[in-house]
Design a protein around this motif. Sequence first.
Motif: not given
Length: 428
Positions: A172-177
């Motif tokens: 899953l292309d999940a990123v965090s900021a």
Amino acid sequence: MGTVTAADPHTSFLADKDAKVFVAGHRGLVGSAVVRRLLSLGFTSVVVRTHAELDLTRQADVEAFFAAERPRYVVLAAAKVGGIHANSTFPADFIAANLQIQTNVVDAALRSGSVRKLLFLGSSCIYPKFAPQPITEGALLSGPLEPTNEWYAVAKIAGIKMCQAYRIQHGLDAVSAMPTNLYGPHDNFHPENSHVLPALIRRFHEAKACDAPEVVVWGSGSPLREFLHVDDLADAVIFLMDQYSGLEHVNVGSGSEVAIKELAELVKEVVGFQGKLVWDSSKPDGTPRKLMDSSKIQGMGWKPKIALKEGLVETYKCTPVADADNIINAQPDPALSSRETDSVPAKCECGRENSPTGARAGFFPPETASGSGGGIRTLASLGPAPGTGGAVQWRRGAGDCPHQEKEPVAVAAAAGGARRQGEAGARR
């Protein structure tokens, strides 16, 4: 478990403007800014749901929503947030609600099979209390957290790790900021639960409205803090959705520091308060310095655009300033703990008045007005606002301030009781 279909490497987020983008938490400070930015860029299918329409803590409801809507992109800005008092009083609520929201949305995004990319928004409170300054992404889990908000911080850390785990195991292309201290339109100006900037704006506005001779602020004013306008964060969110697909979370900050004393003087100037600013050095200063290292995102090509004074002027212009008595006499609601709670707008000084029905802002916690079916919010139970005959109600019409949401969300205000005395506090 659903199968994730890899996005076309030649189709960027910004080139996919007809795709469905689900913004969770669209009524909050961050979510509303993201929605504004998406619409300004020409995205044609921005999907939002109120808490009444979709409770993100209910797994079955979230899964049903994803199955029905099948969004291609997700921005997860929804969270239960609050100040030191709320975190200390309701620790189970803070850790449970945020873990539920994150788990349900990330997992449903995977199961749906439709989501190409998800961005999870956290907070700088994830870092250790005594992290070396400026704080790099690598400081995560390197020391003990600030005890006053550890429940919220632990949940946000779990959100980062969940995105990483779903990337590693399921693709899953999940990123965090992780943004720094934020401010801007739709901020929370509640007297008990607001952050340092809205707290200062409210305090100086109240003092100006009643011709107070002075405003007292805690501490010496020497601590250094970093601030980022929420519209700059929204721009960074779009940038990361389009440009970043890494495992590690990304700091998002302005890279500039300001002393609290300088900040208070700047807010005093912007609001136009002519009285004296007094520092109560008997009160604690808090952490001497809190600056995030945002070199990673800036190295990718993103930079903030809004200078602090410019952002403060715009924020104050878009602050509800209807009846000074309403603002001054508003009583805090100890149960209020969410930045995403409906609240009261009245007038935006950027030139538009809101017509009688509903909208958002941040000075007053809401109650449902009797006989309104939940559609009108009021604080009449706290006592009538002077000269209003009870509750004062506003509605945002189609031609109202562009900073207000387009959907009819509720409103109104009233107030009673004595003006709150004391010092402007901060929870950042």
